[in-house]
Design a protein around this motif. Sequence first.
Motif, mmCIF file in Angstrom:
data_model
loop_
_atom_site.group_PDB
_atom_site.id
_atom_site.type_symbol
_atom_site.label_atom_id
_atom_site.label_comp_id
_atom_site.label_asym_id
_atom_site.label_seq_id
_atom_site.Cartn_x
_atom_site.Cartn_y
_atom_site.Cartn_z
ATOM 1 N N SER A 172 4.300 -10.979 -2.310
ATOM 2 C CA SER A 172 5.632 -11.151 -1.741
ATOM 3 C C SER A 172 5.893 -10.200 -0.586
ATOM 4 O O SER A 172 5.906 -8.976 -0.764
ATOM 5 C CB SER A 172 6.701 -10.934 -2.825
ATOM 6 O OG SER A 172 7.981 -10.869 -2.244
ATOM 7 N N GLY A 173 6.125 -10.764 0.587
ATOM 8 C CA GLY A 173 6.484 -9.955 1.750
ATOM 9 C C GLY A 173 7.864 -9.334 1.595
ATOM 10 O O GLY A 173 8.103 -8.206 2.039
ATOM 11 N N VAL A 221 6.211 1.484 -10.302
ATOM 12 C CA VAL A 221 5.662 0.156 -10.017
ATOM 13 C C VAL A 221 4.256 0.125 -10.609
ATOM 14 O O VAL A 221 3.436 1.001 -10.322
ATOM 15 C CB VAL A 221 5.605 -0.131 -8.501
ATOM 16 C CG1 VAL A 221 4.992 -1.504 -8.229
ATOM 17 C CG2 VAL A 221 7.002 -0.039 -7.886
ATOM 18 N N VAL A 222 4.014 -0.887 -11.459
ATOM 19 C CA VAL A 222 2.730 -1.010 -12.141
ATOM 20 C C VAL A 222 2.126 -2.367 -11.796
ATOM 21 O O VAL A 222 2.788 -3.391 -11.923
ATOM 22 C CB VAL A 222 2.905 -0.904 -13.681
ATOM 23 C CG1 VAL A 222 1.576 -1.048 -14.394
ATOM 24 C CG2 VAL A 222 3.593 0.404 -14.053
ATOM 25 N N GLU A 223 0.861 -2.367 -11.373
ATOM 26 C CA GLU A 223 0.162 -3.618 -11.082
ATOM 27 C C GLU A 223 -0.293 -4.259 -12.386
ATOM 28 O O GLU A 223 -0.938 -3.612 -13.218
ATOM 29 C CB GLU A 223 -1.038 -3.330 -10.183
ATOM 30 C CG GLU A 223 -1.704 -4.573 -9.665
ATOM 31 C CD GLU A 223 -2.775 -4.273 -8.640
ATOM 32 O OE1 GLU A 223 -3.767 -5.017 -8.631
ATOM 33 O OE2 GLU A 223 -2.636 -3.318 -7.862
ATOM 34 N N LEU A 224 0.075 -5.542 -12.576
ATOM 35 C CA LEU A 224 -0.283 -6.285 -13.787
ATOM 36 C C LEU A 224 -0.725 -7.692 -13.377
ATOM 37 O O LEU A 224 0.126 -8.535 -13.081
ATOM 38 C CB LEU A 224 0.909 -6.383 -14.749
ATOM 39 C CG LEU A 224 1.468 -5.073 -15.282
ATOM 40 C CD1 LEU A 224 2.798 -5.299 -15.986
ATOM 41 C CD2 LEU A 224 0.471 -4.440 -16.235
ATOM 42 N N GLY A 225 -2.008 -7.946 -13.329
ATOM 43 C CA GLY A 225 -2.494 -9.268 -12.930
ATOM 44 C C GLY A 225 -2.066 -9.595 -11.514
ATOM 45 O O GLY A 225 -2.238 -8.785 -10.609
ATOM 46 N N ASP A 226 -1.468 -10.776 -11.330
ATOM 47 C CA ASP A 226 -1.058 -11.186 -9.986
ATOM 48 C C ASP A 226 0.384 -10.789 -9.660
ATOM 49 O O ASP A 226 0.941 -11.189 -8.644
ATOM 50 C CB ASP A 226 -1.252 -12.696 -9.789
ATOM 51 C CG ASP A 226 -0.517 -13.556 -10.792
ATOM 52 O OD1 ASP A 226 0.218 -13.005 -11.643
ATOM 53 O OD2 ASP A 226 -0.666 -14.789 -10.734
ATOM 54 N N HIS A 227 1.007 -9.986 -10.527
ATOM 55 C CA HIS A 227 2.367 -9.515 -10.309
ATOM 56 C C HIS A 227 2.437 -7.995 -10.415
ATOM 57 O O HIS A 227 1.463 -7.342 -10.771
ATOM 58 C CB HIS A 227 3.323 -10.156 -11.330
ATOM 59 C CG HIS A 227 3.694 -11.553 -10.977
ATOM 60 N ND1 HIS A 227 2.790 -12.594 -10.992
ATOM 61 C CD2 HIS A 227 4.871 -12.083 -10.596
ATOM 62 C CE1 HIS A 227 3.401 -13.702 -10.622
ATOM 63 N NE2 HIS A 227 4.672 -13.416 -10.384
ATOM 64 N N LEU A 228 3.610 -7.472 -10.108
ATOM 65 C CA LEU A 228 3.905 -6.057 -10.255
ATOM 66 C C LEU A 228 5.060 -5.913 -11.233
ATOM 67 O O LEU A 228 5.975 -6.744 -11.223
ATOM 68 C CB LEU A 228 4.329 -5.447 -8.915
ATOM 69 C CG LEU A 228 3.328 -5.565 -7.776
ATOM 70 C CD1 LEU A 228 4.003 -5.236 -6.449
ATOM 71 C CD2 LEU A 228 2.148 -4.644 -8.018
ATOM 72 N N LEU A 229 5.038 -4.902 -12.063
ATOM 73 C CA LEU A 229 6.193 -4.568 -12.879
ATOM 74 C C LEU A 229 6.943 -3.478 -12.132
ATOM 75 O O LEU A 229 6.405 -2.388 -11.910
ATOM 76 C CB LEU A 229 5.777 -4.054 -14.264
ATOM 77 C CG LEU A 229 6.899 -3.414 -15.096
ATOM 78 C CD1 LEU A 229 8.032 -4.391 -15.358
ATOM 79 C CD2 LEU A 229 6.339 -2.850 -16.386
ATOM 80 N N VAL A 230 8.160 -3.782 -11.717
ATOM 81 C CA VAL A 230 8.997 -2.819 -11.009
ATOM 82 C C VAL A 230 10.044 -2.319 -11.992
ATOM 83 O O VAL A 230 10.811 -3.110 -12.547
ATOM 84 C CB VAL A 230 9.686 -3.460 -9.786
ATOM 85 C CG1 VAL A 230 10.597 -2.451 -9.097
ATOM 86 C CG2 VAL A 230 8.654 -4.016 -8.822
ATOM 87 N N VAL A 231 10.055 -1.013 -12.219
ATOM 88 C CA VAL A 231 11.022 -0.396 -13.116
ATOM 89 C C VAL A 231 12.044 0.340 -12.260
ATOM 90 O O VAL A 231 11.688 1.121 -11.382
ATOM 91 C CB VAL A 231 10.334 0.587 -14.094
ATOM 92 C CG1 VAL A 231 11.362 1.264 -14.995
ATOM 93 C CG2 VAL A 231 9.276 -0.138 -14.917
ATOM 94 N N GLY A 232 13.321 0.058 -12.538
ATOM 95 C CA GLY A 232 14.396 0.689 -11.786
ATOM 96 C C GLY A 232 15.265 1.559 -12.667
ATOM 97 O O GLY A 232 15.631 1.169 -13.781
#
Length: 164
Positions: free
Chosen positions: A56-57, A121-132
């Motif tokens: 995602s840009g 921010v954690v890389e998980l497969g083809d997505h990122l987990l963004v924690v706020g």
Amino acid sequence: MIDSKHFRDVLGSYPTGVCVITSNNADGQRWGLAVGTFSSISLDPPLVGFLPDKRSGSWANIATTGRFCVNVLGNAQLETCRRFASRHDDKFEGMAHGTSPGGLPILDGALAWIECAIEKVVELGDHLLVVGAVQAMERAPEGSPLIFYRGGYHRLVDLEDATA
């Protein structure tokens, strides 16, 4: 091997709310993206999260700001959802919005907004987990959410009203 289409179809049996993640920079550039993966993570400390696609840009631009605002969409905001899910150059063009205490875009008509600092921010497969880390938040006194279920958008129906 799990077939990706079947995986998506099966997981589509679980309804999700729809949110738009927004941010801006000091120069006034604004970005946003639609997500169906928003969740509360922790009450103490107050943390929330979402999962943008790594490609995602819009997320790449938001990430550089170090902060974001979650806008929980109401059921009258389908066109807003579609705009922020698109690759439109200026997703905010003609879009009414206010600002959070920290100056982030809050979309008019949102059921709730949650202003956050990016905690992790954690890389998980083809997505990122963004924690706020939640900095500020508010909700509208009334309204019903926009829901995504089995590949389409829906409205929440109160079971007591539906059976009467």
